[in-house]
Design a protein around this motif. Structure first.
Motif, short mmCIF file in Angstrom:
data_model
loop_
_atom_site.label_atom_id
_atom_site.label_comp_id
_atom_site.label_asym_id
_atom_site.label_seq_id
_atom_site.Cartn_x
_atom_site.Cartn_y
_atom_site.Cartn_z
N ASP A 102 0.75 -1.37 -0.11
CA ASP A 102 0.14 0.04 0.18
C ASP A 102 0.71 1.40 0.10
O ASP A 102 0.73 2.17 -0.70
N PHE A 103 1.75 1.11 0.84
CA PHE A 103 2.88 2.58 0.99
C PHE A 103 3.62 2.74 -0.01
O PHE A 103 4.34 3.54 -0.46
N LEU A 109 3.63 6.84 -6.62
CA LEU A 109 2.93 7.86 -7.23
C LEU A 109 3.61 9.13 -7.31
O LEU A 109 3.28 10.16 -7.71
N GLY A 110 4.88 9.21 -6.70
CA GLY A 110 5.65 10.40 -6.67
C GLY A 110 5.63 10.95 -5.28
O GLY A 110 6.32 12.18 -5.01
N ASN A 111 5.29 10.44 -4.28
CA ASN A 111 5.12 11.09 -2.66
C ASN A 111 6.62 10.43 -2.17
O ASN A 111 6.51 9.25 -1.36
N ALA A 112 7.49 10.92 -2.19
CA ALA A 112 8.93 10.61 -1.62
C ALA A 112 8.80 10.65 -0.10
O ALA A 112 8.35 11.35 0.64
N GLY A 113 9.39 9.61 0.23
CA GLY A 113 9.39 9.22 1.83
C GLY A 113 8.12 8.61 2.42
O GLY A 113 8.05 8.59 3.57
N TRP A 114 7.40 8.05 1.55
CA TRP A 114 6.21 7.50 1.93
C TRP A 114 6.00 5.87 1.84
O TRP A 114 4.76 5.44 1.70
N PRO A 388 -13.38 -5.80 -0.98
CA PRO A 388 -12.27 -5.75 -1.95
C PRO A 388 -11.43 -4.69 -1.23
O PRO A 388 -11.84 -3.55 -0.65
N CYS A 389 -9.91 -5.02 -1.27
CA CYS A 389 -9.00 -4.17 -0.38
C CYS A 389 -8.77 -2.76 -1.05
O CYS A 389 -8.56 -1.82 -0.43
N PRO A 510 -3.00 9.07 -0.55
CA PRO A 510 -3.31 9.07 -2.23
C PRO A 510 -4.24 7.90 -2.67
O PRO A 510 -4.66 8.32 -3.80
N THR A 511 -3.89 7.01 -2.17
CA THR A 511 -4.76 5.76 -2.36
C THR A 511 -5.34 5.22 -1.03
O THR A 511 -4.59 5.14 -0.24
N ILE A 512 -6.37 4.47 -1.06
CA ILE A 512 -6.82 3.71 0.12
C ILE A 512 -5.81 2.56 0.55
O ILE A 512 -5.46 1.85 -0.53
N THR A 513 -5.83 2.41 1.83
CA THR A 513 -4.96 1.23 2.26
C THR A 513 -5.93 -0.11 2.28
O THR A 513 -7.10 -0.02 1.87
N SER A 514 -5.11 -1.27 2.22
CA SER A 514 -5.99 -2.56 2.23
C SER A 514 -7.07 -2.85 3.12
O SER A 514 -7.66 -3.54 2.89
N GLY A 515 -6.73 -2.37 4.49
CA GLY A 515 -7.41 -2.65 5.55
C GLY A 515 -7.98 -1.52 6.29
O GLY A 515 -8.28 -0.43 5.71
#
Length: 542
Positions: A102-103, A109-114, A388-389, A510-515
């Motif tokens: 997820d991370f 996606l361009g989010n440095a450090g995540w 769905p995750c 930026p996007t939903i995590t799986s849980g």
């Protein structure tokens, strides 16, 4: 007019962390504003009590979506915490970091450090891991408890079915091998809910430099040009103005943070002008990017006793209550979401794409308008559920009035992505397969309609549209991203195009995590606190 270094809006999962971390510097004055009131309530502290707070307007915003075409024009009910601790005070307490992928997706996606290697330590910083015997390992203040000793014995059938299907078993969804089926760890401390307020805020409230104001509804962020300089809030019928020397930080959640930005003139210009608000910054991304998990449950009568048998009779409720009072153990000390897992619906899936729930209780006959957890069925029963995750569908949150007390318009846009439909079919087929295992056939006395076993792909989707519901994981409405035209905040969670303003809560995903989303929201706040302090140190040196 009072001045503070930092003004934090919202004492929820993220805001409590920030209040603790930022006030640790005795030289900084911190104000924490909360629209709700005290969390010192029996039904908040009692783990199973979230069934009572589900519709309680004293602690809950009780939001509803607009009618959703993809789910038969039904409105979806979205409880959100309006209380100290925010939604961490009224949620089901499941603590799941999410999957490492997820991370890594966030970083890609361009989010440095995540990425996962970047954020893992921030999860660990918060966690105090408590084993099944009650022994706590050294760590942070947020208790993450293994409550496997309190799980209902019905779980053995679920794990046997999973083994027949070749699914891996994991003893810790937050450990090095999170994939598979297992028992959910929850945020309780010695049988009592451990919210973000309990873990982070309450230990900091004794500091002279931290001020908490409850029943304080923030009306708007105040700007001088493009710089946030304070907020205006209403409390007990009076309007107050407070100023921030350093930063205003919105931690009001995935619904209220974009709402507040729009009320303050930051959002789609046409929408703002429609409601008589002069734009400070035309930013169409504010309120967009909304994602949520939706799930469906399948109900079965069981061949052996379940929690229904304990908690349906008045005598059983009294016995469970007495046990809890005497020992802080038993069914009232845990979440109804006992077992589950992160699994792949097909062997070639690159990552787990379904989250499962196995609950040793049913409430299929509960009266409408009543929280089902308090009305288990009068027969032995259990539930198999899936979500769905990583849904792709995105919706919006937008103000529906310039009045801060008016609820916003919430449009999740469920099932608008073709892949989401495919995931629903895959989930239905997966539960069909599980229900057909020898272990489950021994447990199932009979299915409760609608009957999943004979459904075609089309019928699985149709049934999902009719019965699915939110799992209450809204995110993404002030999303982080590298492009100011498409994202609201940068990788340091600063609002693009403005100064002195950050957003720190689930809205930046930026996007939903799986849980479940509470754990990653707390992680975001821990990481944000480091960035805020580092940025301030750099400014002080300059």
């Amino acid at each position: 007019m009072a001045d503070f270094d930092y003004i934090i809006v919202g004492s929820g999962s993220a805001g409590c962390v920030l209040a603790n971390r930022l006030s640790a510097d005795a030289g900084s004055q911190v104000l924490l504003l909360e629209a709700g009131g005290s969390d010192r309530r029996f039904w908040i502290k009692l783990p199973i009590g979230y069934g009572r707070t589900y519709f309680d307007e004293r602690v809950n915003w009780k939001y509803e979506t607009e009618p959703e075409p993809a789910i038969k024009n039904r409105r979806s009910y979205w409880p959100r915490g309006k209380v100290i601790g925010g939604s961490s005070s009224i949620n089901a307490m499941v603590y799941c970091r999410g999957l490492p992928s997820d991370f890594d997706d966030w970083r890609q996606l361009g989010n440095a450090g995540w990425g996962w290697t970047d954020v893992k330590a921030y999860f660990e910083r918060s966690e105090c891991r408590v084993d099944a015997s009650g022994k706590a390992a050294p760590g942070g203040p947020l208790h993450v408890s293994d409550v496997s000793n309190e799980m209902h014995p019905l779980r053995r059938h679920y794990f046997a079915a999973a083994e027949e299907m070749g699914l891996p078993y994991t003893d810790d969804f937050n450990g090095p091998n999170p994939e598979g089926v297992g028992i959910y760890h929850i945020n309780t401390r010695r049988g009592v809910r451990c919210s973000s307020a309990d873990a982070f805020l309450r230990p900091a409230l004794g500091r002279a430099n931290l001020q908490l104001e409850t029943h304080a509804l923030v009306r708007r962020v105040l700007f001088q040009g493009r710089r946030a300089v304070g907020v205006e809030y209403e409390q007990h019928g009076r309007v107050h103005v407070v100023r921030a020397r350093r930063e205003v930080i919105l931690s009001a959640g995935a619904i209220n943070s974009p709402k507040l930005l729009q009320l303050s003139g930051v959002g789609p210009a046409a929408l703002l002008r429609q409601h008589g608000i002069e734009p400070v910054l035309d930013q169409p991304a504010v309120g967009g990017g909304l994602q949520d998990h939706i799930a469906v449950s399948y109900f079965y009568k069981a061949t052996e006793p379940t929690l229904n048998d304990q908690l349906h009779p008045i005598s059983g409720k009294l016995a469970a209550g007495l046990r809890y009072v005497l020992s802080r153990k038993g069914p009232l000390s845990v979440s109804v979401n006992q077992c589950g897992g992160f699994v792949r619906s097909r062997a070639d899936a690159p990552t787990p794409d379904l989250q499962l729930y196995f609950n040793p209780i049913t409430y299929s006959t509960a009266p409408a308008g009543k929280r089902p957890l308090m009305n288990p069925d009068p027969f032995s029963g259990f539930i198999l559920s899936f979500q769905p995750c990583r849904p792709l569908s995105r919706g919006r949150v937008d103000i529906s009035s310039a009045d801060p007390k008016t609820a916003p318009s919430i449009r999740p846009n469920y099932l608008s992505a073709e892949q989401d439909i495919a995931d629903v079919i895959a989930g239905g087929r997966f539960i069909q397969q599980m229900a057909r295992t020898e272990a489950m056939r021994r447990l199932i006395k009979e299915a409760i309609p609608p009957y999943l076993d004979g459904m075609t792909d089309e019928q699985i989707v149709e049934d999902f549209r009719e019965r699915c519901g939110s799992v209450f994981h809204p995110v993404g409405t002030c999303a982080m991203g590298p492009d100011a035209r498409q994202a609201v905040v940068d990788s340091r969670l600063r609002v693009y195009g403005l100064e002195g303003l950050r957003v720190v809560d689930a809205s930046i995903f930026p996007t939903i995590t799986s849980g479940n989303t509470n754990a990653p929201t707390i992680m975001v706040a821990q990481k944000a606190a480091d960035m805020i302090l580092a940025d301030q140190k750099q400014q002080d040196v300059a």
